[in-house]
Enzyme design. Sequence first.
Site, PDB file in Angstrom:
ATOM      1  N   GLN A  20      45.557 -58.867  25.790  1.00 13.66           N
ATOM      2  CA  GLN A  20      44.607 -58.952  24.819  1.00 13.66           C
ATOM      3  C   GLN A  20      42.998 -58.371  24.275  1.00 13.66           C
ATOM      4  O   GLN A  20      42.255 -58.083  23.684  1.00 13.66           O
ATOM      5  CB  GLN A  20      45.292 -59.309  23.967  1.00 13.66           C
ATOM      6  CG  GLN A  20      47.153 -59.397  23.182  1.00 13.66           C
ATOM      7  CD  GLN A  20      47.195 -60.873  22.455  1.00 13.66           C
ATOM      8  OE1 GLN A  20      47.984 -61.790  22.898  1.00 13.66           O
ATOM      9  NE2 GLN A  20      46.953 -59.923  21.147  1.00 13.66           N
ATOM     10  N   HIS A 112      52.360 -63.054  29.443  1.00 15.61           N
ATOM     11  CA  HIS A 112      52.249 -63.043  27.962  1.00 15.61           C
ATOM     12  C   HIS A 112      52.975 -60.990  27.429  1.00 15.61           C
ATOM     13  O   HIS A 112      52.006 -60.723  27.771  1.00 15.61           O
ATOM     14  CB  HIS A 112      51.091 -63.243  27.956  1.00 15.61           C
ATOM     15  CG  HIS A 112      51.012 -64.297  26.319  1.00 15.61           C
ATOM     16  ND1 HIS A 112      49.915 -65.147  26.179  1.00 15.61           N
ATOM     17  CD2 HIS A 112      50.550 -62.570  25.490  1.00 15.61           C
ATOM     18  CE1 HIS A 112      50.112 -65.243  25.216  1.00 15.61           C
ATOM     19  NE2 HIS A 112      50.058 -63.550  24.251  1.00 15.61           N
ATOM     20  N   ASN A 156      55.283 -66.491  27.759  1.00 14.96           N
ATOM     21  CA  ASN A 156      54.733 -66.561  26.818  1.00 14.96           C
ATOM     22  C   ASN A 156      56.399 -66.335  25.854  1.00 14.96           C
ATOM     23  O   ASN A 156      55.845 -65.130  25.682  1.00 14.96           O
ATOM     24  CB  ASN A 156      53.721 -65.814  26.162  1.00 14.96           C
ATOM     25  CG  ASN A 156      52.978 -65.961  24.874  1.00 14.96           C
ATOM     26  OD1 ASN A 156      52.163 -67.209  24.635  1.00 14.96           O
ATOM     27  ND2 ASN A 156      53.209 -64.906  24.067  1.00 14.96           N
ATOM     28  N   GLU A 157      55.945 -67.121  25.014  1.00 13.89           N
ATOM     29  CA  GLU A 157      57.400 -66.578  23.300  1.00 13.89           C
ATOM     30  C   GLU A 157      58.382 -66.127  23.789  1.00 13.89           C
ATOM     31  O   GLU A 157      58.028 -64.640  23.501  1.00 13.89           O
ATOM     32  CB  GLU A 157      56.097 -65.954  22.396  1.00 13.89           C
ATOM     33  CG  GLU A 157      54.735 -66.846  22.047  1.00 13.89           C
ATOM     34  CD  GLU A 157      54.149 -65.848  20.727  1.00 13.89           C
ATOM     35  OE1 GLU A 157      54.828 -64.977  20.435  1.00 13.89           O
ATOM     36  OE2 GLU A 157      53.426 -66.484  19.667  1.00 13.89           O
TER      37      GLU A 157
HETATM   38  O1  IFM Z   1      48.894 -62.252  19.400  1.00 17.49           O
HETATM   39  C1  IFM Z   1      49.491 -62.838  19.003  1.00 17.49           C
HETATM   40  C2  IFM Z   1      49.854 -63.455  20.444  1.00 17.49           C
HETATM   41  O2  IFM Z   1      50.130 -62.362  22.123  1.00 17.49           O
HETATM   42  C3  IFM Z   1      51.264 -64.359  21.165  1.00 17.49           C
HETATM   43  N1  IFM Z   1      51.092 -65.014  19.621  1.00 17.49           N
HETATM   44  C4  IFM Z   1      50.814 -64.607  18.711  1.00 17.49           C
HETATM   45  C5  IFM Z   1      49.606 -63.879  18.326  1.00 17.49           C
HETATM   46  C6  IFM Z   1      49.628 -63.630  16.905  1.00 17.49           C
HETATM   47  O3  IFM Z   1      49.924 -62.249  16.630  1.00 17.49           O
END
Ligand code: IFM
Length: 397
Positions: A20, A112, A156-157
Amino acid sequence: MPVRDFPDEFLFGAATSSHQVEGGNDNCDWWDWELAKGSRDLSGSACEHYQRYPEDIAMARDLGLNSYRFSLEWSRIEPEPGRFDERELAHYRDMALRCREFGVEPIVSLHHFTLPRWLSANGGVLSPGSTERFAAYCAVAADALEGAARYVLTINEPMILVLMGYVDGVWPPGKRSPTAALAAARRLVSWHLAAYGRIRARHPDMLLGVAKHWIDFQPLDGHRALHRGGSRLQSYLLNRWYLGAVRQAQDFIGLNYYSTRYVTGPLRGVPLASEDEPRTEMGWSISPQGLYRALLALRAYDRPIMITENGIAAAQDDQRLAYIVDHLAAVSKALHQGVPVIGYQYWSLLDNFEWAEGYRPQFGIIGVDRATQHRTVRPSGRRYGEIARSGRLPKGT
Ligand code: IFM
């Protein structure tokens, strides 16, 4: 002596992820996806954080933050299966050391969302050897971080990756298959368990966790059994199942929290309780009490909790400041009730590439001009830094 709302050692920071913000991340599945699917924007040069990280970390420190969460890019570190690039490892080690030099605690994610192209071309998460590959990469990455980073997040997530990539099909690999989704969710459990075992054996001092997204599912109408049952089911599937599966392999819980979602049935729901409810630029509800509820629920896992993400896409910066203050007030309330919260990482340090949404949503406490890369600290960032420095919320919060 004024009473602090947060303990002295509380980790106030901000977060980013490699794809990002780095720019030029062209050896991963997302780069291909952006080109093939005609995403709203191409990530392109992003925030050039790959080159500008010393300046960006210094800005975080100057604001008053004492921690910074960033991610390592697997596709750079292992550009071909089994070949690890020493220069890239040195790059990320330097990021962590730079943080240390500035008195900023690095919090490092090893994965991520993005995958190396060689892995995505061979089935990605679901490819037969992916668990071993991931664990091997994590072991090498952790070796490079030895003595530089203490807090390490493996994934991540994971359940957002499953939802977007295997249920909704709007992220790579673009599948819409319940069977594949279930297999991917299980595989991401084994990724974490394998990585945890490997890192724990080599680096007993590292504190390991997962950055787990938590949606505050609430029944739209609390009088309707369907809404109540639906919210319990969705919370189990997206929030609790993964945490339960990795329960014994976490030194701390990483919590990514953004909003409440209102449930109307087993797999149905709406983002807002009513049309006039305030919302973020992503269309998400603004619900600090959902963060408070999440923290109370996570107490059951009996581990310290680090808020690894919480933030708002906002065109108006005063909305961002209100969001930060109100969510920190919820954190402070939970802390004062004995919930062991050890830190808060605002998402995000910089305006950045928001996946399928491209560069439109602005999450940053630091704005980034896309044409010039010029950084501008927003007033919300300054005020957040003041809270971080003093450990106190503004009066009347
Ligand atoms: O930008 C994302 C991030 O990569 C992961 N969590 C949520 C953020 C906002 O949508």
